[in-house]
Design a protein around this motif. Structure first.
Motif, PDB file in Angstrom:
ATOM      1  N   ALA A   3     -22.457  20.781  57.026  1.00 46.55           N
ATOM      2  CA  ALA A   3     -22.336  19.322  57.124  1.00 46.55           C
ATOM      3  C   ALA A   3     -23.711  18.692  57.257  1.00 46.55           C
ATOM      4  CB  ALA A   3     -21.462  18.937  58.317  1.00 46.55           C
ATOM      5  N   VAL A   4     -23.858  17.516  56.616  1.00 48.72           N
ATOM      6  CA  VAL A   4     -25.073  16.712  56.734  1.00 48.72           C
ATOM      7  C   VAL A   4     -24.645  15.303  57.125  1.00 48.72           C
ATOM      8  CG1 VAL A   4     -27.167  15.863  55.613  1.00 48.72           C
ATOM      9  CG2 VAL A   4     -26.227  18.077  54.945  1.00 48.72           C
ATOM     10  N   ARG A  33     -21.573  20.597  46.034  1.00 53.00           N
ATOM     11  CA  ARG A  33     -22.109  21.911  46.388  1.00 53.00           C
ATOM     12  C   ARG A  33     -21.461  22.484  47.643  1.00 53.00           C
ATOM     13  NH1 ARG A  33     -28.557  21.809  44.793  1.00 53.00           N
ATOM     14  NH2 ARG A  33     -28.304  20.601  42.875  1.00 53.00           N
ATOM     15  N   GLY A  34     -20.427  21.825  48.133  1.00 53.85           N
ATOM     16  CA  GLY A  34     -19.659  22.367  49.243  1.00 53.85           C
ATOM     17  C   GLY A  34     -20.011  21.845  50.611  1.00 53.85           C
ATOM     18  N   TYR A  35     -20.827  20.802  50.675  1.00 49.85           N
ATOM     19  CA  TYR A  35     -21.183  20.213  51.968  1.00 49.85           C
ATOM     20  C   TYR A  35     -20.164  19.148  52.375  1.00 49.85           C
ATOM     21  CZ  TYR A  35     -25.934  22.196  51.765  1.00 49.85           C
ATOM     22  OH  TYR A  35     -27.020  23.042  51.721  1.00 49.85           O
ATOM     23  N   MET A  36     -20.008  18.976  53.673  1.00 46.61           N
ATOM     24  CA  MET A  36     -19.350  17.790  54.215  1.00 46.61           C
ATOM     25  C   MET A  36     -20.455  16.755  54.426  1.00 46.61           C
ATOM     26  SD  MET A  36     -16.059  18.178  54.623  1.00 46.61           S
ATOM     27  CE  MET A  36     -15.678  16.919  55.840  1.00 46.61           C
ATOM     28  N   VAL A  37     -20.247  15.555  53.909  1.00 46.81           N
ATOM     29  CA  VAL A  37     -21.268  14.508  54.012  1.00 46.81           C
ATOM     30  C   VAL A  37     -20.687  13.326  54.771  1.00 46.81           C
ATOM     31  CG1 VAL A  37     -22.712  12.869  52.743  1.00 46.81           C
ATOM     32  CG2 VAL A  37     -22.463  15.212  51.913  1.00 46.81           C
ATOM     33  N   TYR A  38     -21.371  12.938  55.857  1.00 44.74           N
ATOM     34  CA  TYR A  38     -20.975  11.799  56.674  1.00 44.74           C
ATOM     35  C   TYR A  38     -22.093  10.757  56.622  1.00 44.74           C
ATOM     36  CZ  TYR A  38     -17.813  15.322  58.638  1.00 44.74           C
ATOM     37  OH  TYR A  38     -16.878  16.318  58.800  1.00 44.74           O
ATOM     38  N   VAL A  39     -21.697   9.488  56.543  1.00 49.10           N
ATOM     39  CA  VAL A  39     -22.665   8.393  56.551  1.00 49.10           C
ATOM     40  C   VAL A  39     -22.305   7.430  57.675  1.00 49.10           C
ATOM     41  CG1 VAL A  39     -23.644   6.452  55.263  1.00 49.10           C
ATOM     42  CG2 VAL A  39     -23.076   8.576  54.072  1.00 49.10           C
ATOM     43  N   TYR A  40     -23.303   7.059  58.460  1.00 51.65           N
ATOM     44  CA  TYR A  40     -23.135   6.095  59.556  1.00 51.65           C
ATOM     45  C   TYR A  40     -23.935   4.858  59.179  1.00 51.65           C
ATOM     46  CZ  TYR A  40     -21.704  10.453  61.696  1.00 51.65           C
ATOM     47  OH  TYR A  40     -21.073  11.643  61.955  1.00 51.65           O
ATOM     48  N   SER A  41     -23.233   3.753  58.932  1.00 50.18           N
ATOM     49  CA  SER A  41     -23.887   2.545  58.432  1.00 50.18           C
ATOM     50  C   SER A  41     -23.289   1.310  59.097  1.00 50.18           C
ATOM     51  CB  SER A  41     -23.737   2.468  56.906  1.00 50.18           C
ATOM     52  OG  SER A  41     -22.364   2.456  56.541  1.00 50.18           O
ATOM     53  N   LEU A  42     -23.755   0.143  58.679  1.00 44.95           N
ATOM     54  CA  LEU A  42     -23.335  -1.113  59.282  1.00 44.95           C
ATOM     55  C   LEU A  42     -21.982  -1.579  58.767  1.00 44.95           C
ATOM     56  CD1 LEU A  42     -26.684  -3.095  58.992  1.00 44.95           C
ATOM     57  CD2 LEU A  42     -25.603  -2.414  61.130  1.00 44.95           C
ATOM     58  N   GLU A  43     -21.158  -2.037  59.666  1.00 43.25           N
ATOM     59  CA  GLU A  43     -19.938  -2.738  59.278  1.00 43.25           C
ATOM     60  C   GLU A  43     -20.334  -4.061  58.631  1.00 43.25           C
ATOM     61  OE1 GLU A  43     -15.835  -3.149  61.622  1.00 43.25           O
ATOM     62  OE2 GLU A  43     -17.384  -4.483  62.380  1.00 43.25           O
ATOM     63  N   SER A  44     -19.592  -4.501  57.608  1.00 43.64           N
ATOM     64  CA  SER A  44     -19.998  -5.702  56.878  1.00 43.64           C
ATOM     65  C   SER A  44     -18.796  -6.466  56.361  1.00 43.64           C
ATOM     66  CB  SER A  44     -20.892  -5.301  55.697  1.00 43.64           C
ATOM     67  OG  SER A  44     -21.224  -6.409  54.899  1.00 43.64           O
ATOM     68  N   ASP A  45     -19.018  -7.780  56.141  1.00 44.24           N
ATOM     69  CA  ASP A  45     -17.989  -8.595  55.519  1.00 44.24           C
ATOM     70  C   ASP A  45     -18.218  -8.736  54.013  1.00 44.24           C
ATOM     71  OD1 ASP A  45     -20.232 -10.172  55.515  1.00 44.24           O
ATOM     72  OD2 ASP A  45     -19.336 -11.875  56.570  1.00 44.24           O
ATOM     73  N   GLY A 109     -25.747  23.440  64.709  1.00 43.93           N
ATOM     74  CA  GLY A 109     -26.318  23.871  63.444  1.00 43.93           C
ATOM     75  C   GLY A 109     -26.269  22.842  62.336  1.00 43.93           C
ATOM     76  N   GLU A 110     -25.778  21.643  62.617  1.00 39.92           N
ATOM     77  CA  GLU A 110     -25.699  20.618  61.568  1.00 39.92           C
ATOM     78  C   GLU A 110     -26.987  19.799  61.502  1.00 39.92           C
ATOM     79  OE1 GLU A 110     -20.861  20.065  61.407  1.00 39.92           O
ATOM     80  OE2 GLU A 110     -22.045  18.529  62.421  1.00 39.92           O
ATOM     81  N   VAL A 111     -27.164  19.099  60.383  1.00 39.12           N
ATOM     82  CA  VAL A 111     -28.402  18.381  60.109  1.00 39.12           C
ATOM     83  C   VAL A 111     -28.140  16.879  60.102  1.00 39.12           C
ATOM     84  CG1 VAL A 111     -30.213  17.959  58.394  1.00 39.12           C
ATOM     85  CG2 VAL A 111     -29.368  20.276  58.762  1.00 39.12           C
ATOM     86  N   LEU A 112     -29.038  16.131  60.759  1.00 38.07           N
ATOM     87  CA  LEU A 112     -29.004  14.674  60.726  1.00 38.07           C
ATOM     88  C   LEU A 112     -30.171  14.191  59.862  1.00 38.07           C
ATOM     89  CD1 LEU A 112     -28.047  15.661  63.724  1.00 38.07           C
ATOM     90  CD2 LEU A 112     -28.117  13.225  64.232  1.00 38.07           C
TER      91      LEU A 112
END
Length: 400
Positions: A3-4, A33-45, A109-112
Motif C-alpha cells: 500500500a502507498v 501493479r498490485g498496490y493499494m493506493v490511498y489519497v488523502y485530499s481536501l473535501e470540496s464543493d 511497512g507501508e509508505v506515505l
C-alpha cells in the motif's frame, strides 16, 4: 498487498493541475501493479474532474474537511485577512485531520508520499510520530511552495521557510520533479532523487478527435486560422501575458490569420483587457478548462511553453508526445527537456518579440515544423508513465 498513501493539499479529484495529473496517472499505474493506493485530499464543493477515479482505477480517496470546502469563500477571506485562513488551514487544521485519518489506516511497512514539503509533509510526519511501525515518509517536492504560500500571506514567509527545512530533514526520501528542483534542494543542503512528470505517449500520439470540446479549434482550422496553443492556468507565473504580448509582433510577421488559444482554468477578464489594449483581441481566444488536451494539441500548429516556476513541464511533455513544434523559454524548466533546434526552439525568457520570431520561423518552414515534432515525439517516450512509475517503485523498494 502493498500500500502507498498519498497526501495532497488540494481538492483532488475535483481539481486538475500538474500535481493532480501526476497523482492520477501514477496512482493508476501502481494499482495495475498490485498496490493499494490511498489519497488523502481536501473535501470540496467543486464538481469532480477525474470522474473515473475510484470506479475505474481502484484508487481510494479520503476527503478531509477544512476551511477550503467552499473555494470562493476561502479565497475572499484570504484577501481580506491577509492569508491568515490559508496558514491556519494549511499548517494546522489539514495536517491534524489527515494525520488522524492516516493513523486509522496505516499498517507496518507501508509508505506515505507527501505531495509537498509543507502541509502534506507535516500531515505525514504527524501520522507516524511516536509509531513503532516501520512506515516510511517520502516527500515529493514539486515547485517553490514557500513562495506560492507567501504570495497569499507574505508575513508568514520566515515561518514557512523554517517549517519546510525542518520537515524535509525528517523525511526518509526526497523526490524532485526535475533536475532544476534537485539543484534547488541541493542549495538548501538536501540530496534528492528525480522522479519526473510523465505523459501517456500512446494517447497523445493518437487522440480522440470526435469531441464537442474541440468545436472551437476545429472551426478555426476549417477557416484556415493558424492555431498557436498555450496550455495552463491563467496565472501570471504561466506566462500568459508574455504570450499575448507576442500577438502584435505576430500580426506584423505572419501575414495570415492566426489565433493564440489558451486552454486552462482561470478568469480571463484581465487578459482580455490586455489584448484590447494591444489591439489584438481578435487574435486571442480563451477556451477554458478542457479534459481532452490531447485533442486540442492535435489541432494546434505551434505550441508555446512559456510558464515559469520549477520542475519538468507536464504540458510541454504532452506537446512533445503529440508531435507538435514547440517554442519555449530558455529556462531550466525547458532546457532539461528540449534540445534547441532539434526537439523545439528556445528563446530568451520573457522576450515576446523573440517568441513571435520563432513562431514565424516554424510557420515559414513546414519541414522544420515536422522535424521538430517528430524528434520531440521520439524523445518523450522516455517519460511514459510506465517508466516514471518504474523509477518511483524502485526508489520506494530501496527504503526497506
Amino acid at each position: 498487498m502493498r500500500a502507498v498513501h498519498f497526501i495532497l493539499y488540494s481538492s483532488f479529484p475535483c481539481y486538475s493541475g500538474g500535481r493532480e495529473n501526476w497523482l492520477y496517472h501514477v496512482g493508476k499505474e501502481l494499482v495495475q501493479r498490485g498496490y493499494m493506493v490511498y489519497v488523502y485530499s481536501l473535501e470540496s464543493d467543486r464538481a469532480v474532474f477525474y470522474e473515473d477515479l475510484e470506479k475505474s482505477t481502484g484508487i481510494r480517496v479520503f476527503s478531509v474537511s477544512s476551511l477550503q470546502r467552499s473555494s470562493i469563500t476561502f479565497h475572499r477571506l484570504n484577501r481580506v485577512l491577509v492569508g491568515f485562513p490559508l496558514v491556519l488551514d494549511a499548517l494546522w487544521l489539514f495536517p491534524r485531520r489527515v494525520g488522524r485519518t492516516l493513523r486509522e489506516n496505516l499498517e507496518s511497512g507501508e509508505v506515505l508520499v507527501a505531495m509537498g514539503p509543507l502541509t502534506e509533509l507535516m500531515a505525514a510526519l504527524n501520522a507516524v510520530r511516536g509509531s513503532e511501525s516501520r512506515q516510511k515518509v517520502v516527500c515529493s517536492v514539486r515547485g517553490l511552495v514557500v513562495q506560492e504560500y507567501a504570495s497569499v500571506a507574505p508575513w508568514s514567509s520566515p515561518l514557512l521557510r523554517w517549517l519546510e527545512l525542518r520537515n524535509m530533514a525528517q523525511s526518509d526520501l526526497l523526490l524532485a520533479n526535475g533536475y532544476d528542483t534537485a539543484a534547488y534542494l541541493r542549495k538548501l543542503g538536501f540530496e534528492s532523487q528525480v522522479v519526473p512528470n510523465g505523459v501517456s505517449t500512446a494517447m497523445f500520439a493518437a487522440p480522440r478527435t470526435d469531441d464537442p470540446e474541440l468545436a472551437d479549434l476545429a472551426s478555426f482550422r476549417a477557416q484556415g486560422v493558424l492555431i498557436i496553443l498555450v496550455v495552463g492556468t491563467l496565472r501570471r507565473i504561466k506566462g500568459v501575458e508574455e504570450a499575448i504580448r507576442a500577438a502584435p509582433y505576430l500580426k506584423e510577421r505572419l501575414g495570415r490569420p492566426f489565433c493564440i488559444v489558451f486552454v486552462g482554468k482561470g478568469n480571463p477578464k484581465r487578459l482580455q483587457g490586455l489584448a484590447r489594449k494591444l489591439h489584438v483581441e481578435r487574435h486571442v481566444h480563451f477556451l477554458g478548462e478542457r479534459r481532452n488536451i490531447a485533442g486540442c494539441l492535435n489541432l494546434a500548429d505551434v505550441v508555446l511553453s512559456v510558464s515559469l516556476g520549477a520542475g519538468m513541464s507536464m504540458s510541454t511533455l504532452e506537446a512533445m508526445a503529440a508531435g507538435r513544434p514547440i517554442v519555449a523559454w530558455r529556462h531550466p524548466i525547458y532546457t532539461q527537456l528540449i534540445d534547441d533546434g532539434k526537439t523545439g526552439l528556445l528563446v530568451d525568457t520573457a522576450n515576446s518579440a523573440a517568441l513571435a520570431a520563432a513562431v514565424e520561423q516554424i510557420v515559414a518552414n513546414p519541414s522544420l515544423a515536422a522535424q521538430l515534432g517528430q524528434e520531440a515525439q521520439a524523445t518523450v517516450r522516455a517519460y511514459d508513465w510506465s517508466r516514471v512509475v518504474d523509477r518511483l517503485e524502485h526508489l520506494i523498494s530501496c527504503l526497506y
